[in-house]
Write an enzyme that holds these catalytic residues in place. Sequence first.
Site, mmCIF file in Angstrom:
data_model
loop_
_atom_site.group_PDB
_atom_site.id
_atom_site.type_symbol
_atom_site.label_atom_id
_atom_site.label_comp_id
_atom_site.label_asym_id
_atom_site.label_seq_id
_atom_site.Cartn_x
_atom_site.Cartn_y
_atom_site.Cartn_z
ATOM 1 N N ASP A 34 0.993 -1.347 -0.141
ATOM 2 C CA ASP A 34 0.124 0.186 -0.126
ATOM 3 C C ASP A 34 0.784 1.268 0.023
ATOM 4 O OD1 ASP A 34 -1.744 2.019 0.405
ATOM 5 O OD2 ASP A 34 -2.651 1.182 2.012
ATOM 6 N N GLU A 130 -2.623 0.213 -4.274
ATOM 7 C CA GLU A 130 -2.496 -1.117 -3.661
ATOM 8 C C GLU A 130 -2.168 -2.216 -4.816
ATOM 9 O OE1 GLU A 130 -5.433 -0.388 -0.099
ATOM 10 O OE2 GLU A 130 -6.321 -1.252 -1.810
#
Length: 448
Positions: A34, A130
């Site tokens: 992330d 992500e």
Amino acid sequence: MIAMARPTRSCYVPVVPDDSLILPPRPLRWLFLDLNSYFASVEQQLQPELRGRPVLVAPVDSDTTVAIAASVEAKRYGISTGTPVWEAKRLCRDLIVTPARHEKYVEFHDAIIAEIWKHVPVTKVCSIDEVACRLLDNENSLEAAIALAHRIKAGIRAHIGECMTSSVGIAPNRLLAKLASDMIKPDGLVVLAAEQLPQRLYDLSLRDIAGIGAKMERRLAQDGINDIRQLCERRPRDAGTAWGGTNGDRLWYLLHGVDLPEKATQSRTIGHSHVLSPGKRGVEPVRLTARRLALKAASRLRRKSYRSRLLILHARFEDDKSVWRASIKLPATQDSFAVLAGLEALYPRLVAVGRKRPGDFQIRMIGVTLAEIEPVAGEQDSLFALLDPDDPLARETRTLPLSRAMDRINERFGRNAVSVGPLHGGRLDRVGTKIAFGRIPEMSEFHE
């Protein structure tokens, strides 16, 4: 605690396993990355004078809009995605507001994905910031997985930019790896191993789990489940009953580390919406904006080799938070001209509703969505190609190739090199391509 090279922080706390659980082996199978404060970090990378300073990324230069990203420094003041710009300026007097540059964010995204591929195959791009990677047997020991995470993080900083930090989670399944990536930010590294589960999750809230919103949280509470511990302490079937719906026990197994097969998904709609500037909220500017949105959606439909059977027009009025919607059936089509014909049939209904409202017709947001989409399995020559070109049965035989030709021209020569119908009526709002976090635009979309 495993020692990690600075500046990365890490967390690995063994938990005594529950011997009553009879579960399959649960090796470390997923690495989830992330990127931290992604849009703001890109701006800090591109603009060195912004580094170390509180930065807010906004769609336009206006106090009436909201943040679409905030830098790590701005988040320390309580500023986050969705914070109104005027409020963010009140919370931080030194705040710097910079307009979004979505094309740059896609460029950085593509470069980051390419860098990750140097170290491990990318299994799924989950959003613009992500990425999930499935680990092979020679990559999923604790030591090997942690070393891999370090290499990826260092590679991104070295080859993409020093501002591009990331938090990594490693776990037996993708849901847990995502949860792990959220546990330490920024620049964290957290491992959730089988012997830690599910006890390691008990400090998290139900809302930390993707798929649990306010409505599901209330449903679970009505069944006596108020936290993750109460959910996990039930039998799988009982937990599934509380969740409701098909395969409701999936979450119980996922929280215990079982790597279940992913459910197949497919696109169900393609659409765009646009918030209009205050001076462009009348009947004609809104109509022209809706046409541009319809053309963008139709172009995406063709690029993905889909066709649609339903057109939805939706809008928000200035004095109302509710959404007005209307729809019209389409012949199974991917033709811009057929889509525009449907829009022209729907638009008078919006005008009629708007004229009856206090303050007359004032639209704040307009959107066009193509629904009931399906893949185009194959094409063959039309049976109606030899009819008169103006015959309704022959019309799409002529207009669909024209729509595709326009796609190619705009991709080569730029946005609006050729368009359908007028673009007059004064200067319109620019209907550019923007990033929804769950969908990364293709670079070609910036030319539509």
